[in-house]
Design an enzyme around this catalytic site. Structure first.
Site, PDB file in Angstrom:
ATOM      1  CD  GLN A 124      -3.099  -0.310  -0.052  1.00 35.97           C
ATOM      2  OE1 GLN A 124      -3.148   0.878  -0.354  1.00 35.97           O
ATOM      3  NE2 GLN A 124      -3.837  -1.209  -0.683  1.00 35.97           N
ATOM      4  CB  SER A 125       4.252   1.946  -1.300  1.00 39.43           C
ATOM      5  OG  SER A 125       5.002   3.099  -1.597  1.00 39.43           O
ATOM      6  CG  ASN A 126       0.642   6.592   1.229  1.00 38.20           C
ATOM      7  OD1 ASN A 126      -0.421   6.103   0.860  1.00 38.20           O
ATOM      8  ND2 ASN A 126       0.935   6.784   2.509  1.00 38.20           N
ATOM      9  CB  CYS A 128       4.725   2.613  -5.088  1.00 40.75           C
ATOM     10  SG  CYS A 128       6.273   1.873  -4.524  1.00 40.75           S
TER      11      CYS A 128
END
Ligand SMILES: *Cc1c(COP(=O)(O)O)cnc(C)c1O
EC number: 4.4.1.15
Length: 402
Positions: A124-126, A128
């Site tokens: 869930q990387s913001n 990326c």
């Protein structure tokens, strides 16, 4: 150097205006039609001119300056004022603090003639997702390495939160397990993908996890100039004693702490770490400020507290209740992975050690992350407000129908 440019016969007042890179000038430049999503020359603030790796260009992605306003959190110690800087409103489709770093990273990618970007992070990387958006705005493809738990690594990752945006944009998603991510490290994994893309004839530009490298750090050095200007524009009446921010890969904290120290701000910077412990981040911030040749010691410019709780991207019921209570009391929605933990850590420290916060004016930097909340809907459902079927048994209503 700038002077000699100015006295050349080709001097144009327009170019001189563009070369002024204060926040106010940037905001004006970006408001012009054609000013947004374009590369512009960048000059560092005078107090940062001794640092290395100064960017030559910036690519306008965010909406700056972001507002600063009072944030009346419940149950603060006596005489403690909390204000909030709304970097969650930095734009770029909810990209928060990542917009500031990417303005410099994307400008560099474009200047080097890249046709795609490669980066890595959690599922869930913001970072990326923000990178995928910024890349597309600049006409570049994105290749993302996302790490997930072992049982999920061979499955369709679904469309929750950040993934929905990434997949709508057509980002190329490469899943790895947490074990593989830790074993090989994000640097080796992004290098491998870069090598493969080069073999295919692509021109990849690698952005490190979190966008935290010497160039990305300039995002929050520039943010300090923005805060300085906001203070000046308000007549200097509101000065901050402390700055509080979440810490995930260290770049935001490194830029803020360095900027606060070198500029007129001189606020004490407190970082609340959401993955590793303080020792890891003192070293990490040290590495980042050494790269900029600041000559400073991280222990002298920032104080780092552990706020990771159950671990990265894992929330306790108490933290989520805090997020809900703050939303209900103030309208500000924090994210569960970063700002929720940092604000929770700050309020807890204020209640445990009220003496060290009394009489102080604190600026909390809201770094964004809203899409991360969608990954927690199951845990949040029991806390969210209720609903009911509207009652339509009303004579007036029925009379009107006739
Ligand atoms: C990435 C992120 C952070 C952490 O910033 P770093 O510079 O990586 O330490 C904080 N808040 C949000 C919402 C983020 O997405």
């Amino acid at each position: 150097m700038a002077l000699s440019t100015c006295v050349l016969p080709s001097f144009s007042p327009q170019a001189a205006v563009l070369r002024r890179t204060s926040t106010v000038a940037n905001a004006a430049a970006a408001s012009r039609i054609g000013g947004f999503l374009s590369s512009k020359p960048y000059a560092p603030p005078p107090w940062a001119s001794g640092l290395s790796h100064a960017p030559s260009h910036t690519f306008t992605l965010g909406h700056f300056p972001t507002p600063i306003h009072r944030w009346d959190l419940p149950e603060l110690p006596r005489d403690t004022e909390v204000w909030i800087k709304r970097d969650d409103l930095a734009g770029m489709q909810l990209s928060g603090n990542k917009a500031r770093k990417l303005e410099f990273l994307v400008a560099d990618a474009a200047a080097r003639g890249a046709d795609c970007v490669v980066t890595a992070g959690g599922i869930q990387s913001n970072h990326c997702r923000a990178t995928a958006v910024a890349a597309k705005y600049a006409g570049l493809d994105s290749y993302l390495i996302l790490c997930t738990s072992k049982p999920l690594v061979d499955r369709d990752p679904g469309l929750v939160g950040n993934l929905l945006v990434e997949r709508l944009l057509g980002a190329h998603i490469n899943l790895v397990s947490q074990r593989e991510f830790l074993k090989f490290g994000s640097v080796a994994l992004t290098e491998l993908l870069e090598k493969r893309l080069l073999e295919e004839g692509r021109r990849p530009y690698v952005i490190p996890a979190g966008g935290s490298n010497a160039l990305g750090n300039w995002g929050y050095i520039e943010a300090v100039r923005e805060i300085e200007e906001q203070i000046q524009l308000s007549g200097g009446d509101v000065q901050f004693d402390d700055i509080v921010v979440a810490c995930g890969s260290g770049g935001t904290v490194a830029g803020l702490a360095l900027g606060s120290q070198l500029s007129s701000l001189k606020a004490k910077v407190h970082a609340f770490s959401v993955c590793y412990g303080p020792k890891y981040f003192y070293d990490c911030v040290q590495g980042l400020i050494d790269e900029l040749q600041s000559g400073l010691n991280s222990h002298d410019i920032v104080s780092i507290e552990d706020a990771k709780g159950l671990g990265y991207a894992r929330s306790t019921a108490e933290e989520l209740r805090f997020v809900k209570d703050v939303a209900a009391a103030t309208g500000i929605v924090l994210d569960p992975v970063y700002t929720g933990k940092a604000a929770y850590g700050m309020v807890k420290d204020m209640s445990d050690n009220p003496g060290s916060w009394e009489g102080r004016r604190v600026l909390f930097v809201h770094t964004g992350g809203l899409l991360g909340l969608y990954d927690k809907v199951d845990q949040l459902s029991s806390l969210a407000g209720g609903w009911r079927r509207m009652d339509l048994e009303e004579p007036v209503l029925h009379a009107n129908l006739n």
